[in-house]
Scaffold this motif. Structure first.
Motif, mmCIF file in Angstrom:
data_model
loop_
_atom_site.group_PDB
_atom_site.id
_atom_site.type_symbol
_atom_site.label_atom_id
_atom_site.label_comp_id
_atom_site.label_asym_id
_atom_site.label_seq_id
_atom_site.Cartn_x
_atom_site.Cartn_y
_atom_site.Cartn_z
ATOM 1 N N ILE A 31 -24.753 -0.561 -10.814
ATOM 2 C CA ILE A 31 -25.067 -0.509 -9.386
ATOM 3 C C ILE A 31 -24.506 -1.730 -8.674
ATOM 4 C CG2 ILE A 31 -26.955 -0.558 -7.709
ATOM 5 C CD1 ILE A 31 -28.611 1.087 -9.679
ATOM 6 N N ALA A 32 -24.653 -2.899 -9.311
ATOM 7 C CA ALA A 32 -24.128 -4.128 -8.711
ATOM 8 C C ALA A 32 -22.610 -4.070 -8.571
ATOM 9 C CB ALA A 32 -24.540 -5.335 -9.550
ATOM 10 N N ARG A 33 -21.935 -3.541 -9.599
ATOM 11 C CA ARG A 33 -20.475 -3.411 -9.507
ATOM 12 C C ARG A 33 -20.083 -2.457 -8.389
ATOM 13 N NH1 ARG A 33 -20.678 -3.385 -15.283
ATOM 14 N NH2 ARG A 33 -20.607 -1.101 -15.235
ATOM 15 N N ASN A 34 -20.803 -1.342 -8.260
ATOM 16 C CA ASN A 34 -20.480 -0.394 -7.199
ATOM 17 C C ASN A 34 -20.704 -0.993 -5.814
ATOM 18 O OD1 ASN A 34 -19.820 1.569 -9.083
ATOM 19 N ND2 ASN A 34 -21.891 2.427 -9.135
ATOM 20 N N VAL A 35 -21.806 -1.719 -5.666
ATOM 21 C CA VAL A 35 -22.075 -2.370 -4.380
ATOM 22 C C VAL A 35 -20.990 -3.404 -4.069
ATOM 23 C CG1 VAL A 35 -23.677 -3.891 -3.148
ATOM 24 C CG2 VAL A 35 -24.555 -1.964 -4.486
ATOM 25 N N LEU A 36 -20.588 -4.184 -5.070
ATOM 26 C CA LEU A 36 -19.539 -5.181 -4.873
ATOM 27 C C LEU A 36 -18.215 -4.520 -4.515
ATOM 28 C CD1 LEU A 36 -18.576 -8.108 -4.956
ATOM 29 C CD2 LEU A 36 -18.163 -7.817 -7.426
ATOM 30 N N ALA A 37 -17.894 -3.422 -5.206
ATOM 31 C CA ALA A 37 -16.641 -2.717 -4.909
ATOM 32 C C ALA A 37 -16.670 -2.145 -3.490
ATOM 33 C CB ALA A 37 -16.424 -1.603 -5.928
ATOM 34 N N PHE A 38 -17.800 -1.579 -3.088
ATOM 35 C CA PHE A 38 -17.913 -1.047 -1.727
ATOM 36 C C PHE A 38 -17.792 -2.170 -0.698
ATOM 37 C CE2 PHE A 38 -20.495 0.069 1.990
ATOM 38 C CZ PHE A 38 -19.883 1.253 2.372
ATOM 39 N N PHE A 39 -18.394 -3.316 -0.982
ATOM 40 C CA PHE A 39 -18.321 -4.450 -0.066
ATOM 41 C C PHE A 39 -16.881 -4.942 0.072
ATOM 42 C CE2 PHE A 39 -18.443 -9.075 0.630
ATOM 43 C CZ PHE A 39 -19.099 -9.105 1.854
ATOM 44 N N ILE A 40 -16.172 -5.050 -1.051
ATOM 45 C CA ILE A 40 -14.770 -5.493 -1.008
ATOM 46 C C ILE A 40 -13.919 -4.489 -0.239
ATOM 47 C CG2 ILE A 40 -12.740 -5.941 -2.436
ATOM 48 C CD1 ILE A 40 -14.617 -7.046 -4.570
#
Length: 377
Positions: A31-40
């Motif tokens: 979930i953290a990776r997905n949130v980070l990818a969406f933020f980037i």
């Protein structure tokens, strides 16, 4: 000796608890990776938001010409390995847009001096009633009276021209800013197109992998539907519009219209937008009428109406909707809605979005119908 008492057996945490904790940890990391990818992704899109139309235009050009480019790669493999073939295709696409604009610009510059001389003469002596008005089949007297009341008097013409001059500077600045902005976006579109030609195969491969990871095989099917829609739109709008422009340019020449090649180009560009070609045809017909050739003007308008009717109701639905099995109503809504929302870019984005929506809708309804039949059986 090994201690076998019950206290020793339960001294550590249960195995199922460790598995659940590890699963929760991996899920939290995902979930953290997905949130980070969406933020980037959001930050990147926000950074280049001003150049998104240029990137989208480059993608549209690349998708539309990719079949022809792949054939050229097979025919000329040595040039395809370097920069020569991408450069040649990019230069060809640039000339397709630059040559018509150059013709229009040269014609406009050539007519500007004549227009200024005409305005100066109109300020001094007014604008006499054109002789063509006396040859009109109806409305001659009303139009003649209006012309004499508003344009025949030099004072009225001078006041009208003065009002136009007061707003001319602001209009010139606005037009200049728009030309500079559009020119910059066009240059970035061409640069994007060059790199898409150069690295197109790897880009397609990466997009296919990303689509399968994110959406499975259905994502690739939707992407193919979008690509087919862009191909159909290019054939139905651009190629048919060019054909209409060439045909109407020939009709303008036969009917004695001024600058038939220039107005043929304008008609072809206007024909790429549904129902807009009749504006150009009506304007040219009025110019022919103003020259005193009433019958030629009527014939040019009737031929243009027939050509536009056949193209919009028979040829374009087959080319655009046939490649994607999209109903003509969806095609029309996609073109008009896309043009209203996105401008010229919407002519391609709109039908592509409607084609993807139609595919998703058909697959969803078919899958739901199959599950319902299985439950009932």
């Amino acid at each position: 000796m090994q201690d076998t008492t019950p206290q020793a057996k339960i001294s550590g945490p249960p195995r199922c608890t460790l598995v659940k904790a590890s699963h929760r940890s991996r899920r939290g990391q995902e979930i953290a990776r997905n949130v980070l990818a969406f933020f980037i992704l959001a930050i990147a899109l926000y950074t280049i938001r001003g150049f998104m139309p240029a990137l989208m235009w480059g993608c549209v050009f690349a998708v539309a010409t990719w079949p022809l480019y792949t054939r050229a790669q097979l025919f000329w493999p040595k040039a395809a390995k370097g920069l020569l073939l991408p450069f040649l295709f990019t230069a060809a696409m640039t000339l397709i847009f630059v040559i018509p604009l150059l013709l229009i610009t040269l014609e406009a510059v050539g007519e500007a001096q004549s227009a200024l001389n005409w305005l100066e003469k109109a300020r001094q002596s007014g604008v006499p009633v054109p002789e063509a008005i006396s040859h009109l089949p109806f409305g001659r007297q009303t139009l003649t009276q209006w012309w004499q009341a508003h344009l025949a008097n030099p004072k009225d013409v001078s006041g009208l021209v003065g009002a136009l001059d007061s707003k001319g500077m602001a209009v010139t600045k606005a037009v200049g800013a728009q030309v500079a902005h559009r020119g910059t976006l066009f240059c970035f579109s061409i640069v994007t197109l060059f790199f898409l030609y150069k690295d197109g195969s790897s880009v397609v491969h990466q997009c296919r992998i990303a689509s399968r990871r994110a959406f499975g095989r259905r994502g690739e099917i939707v992407a193919r539907q979008i690509v087919a829609s862009i191909h159909g739109t290019v054939q139905g709008l651009v190629l048919v519009g060019i054909a209409e422009g060439v045909l109407m340019g020939f009709v303008y020449f036969l009917c004695g219209a001024p600058h038939p090649a220039l107005f043929g180009v304008i008609t072809g560009v206007a024909a790429m937008i549904p129902f807009c070609a009749m504006i150009a045809i009506g304007f040219v017909s009025l110019l022919i009428l103003a020259q005193g050739a009433s019958m030629a003007g009527i014939i040019a308008f009737c031929i243009g109406a027939i050509v536009i009717f056949v193209a919009d109701h028979f040829i374009r639905p087959v080319l655009i909707g046939g490649s994607t099995k999209l109903p003509f109503l969806w095609v029309l809504l996609g073109i008009l809605g896309g043009a209203e929302t996105w401008g010229l870019l919407g002519l391609f984005v709109g039908p592509a979005a409607m084609a993807a929506l139609d595919l998703v809708w058909r697959r969803w309804t078919v899958a739901s119908s199959r599950r319902q039949n299985q439950i009932e059986s």
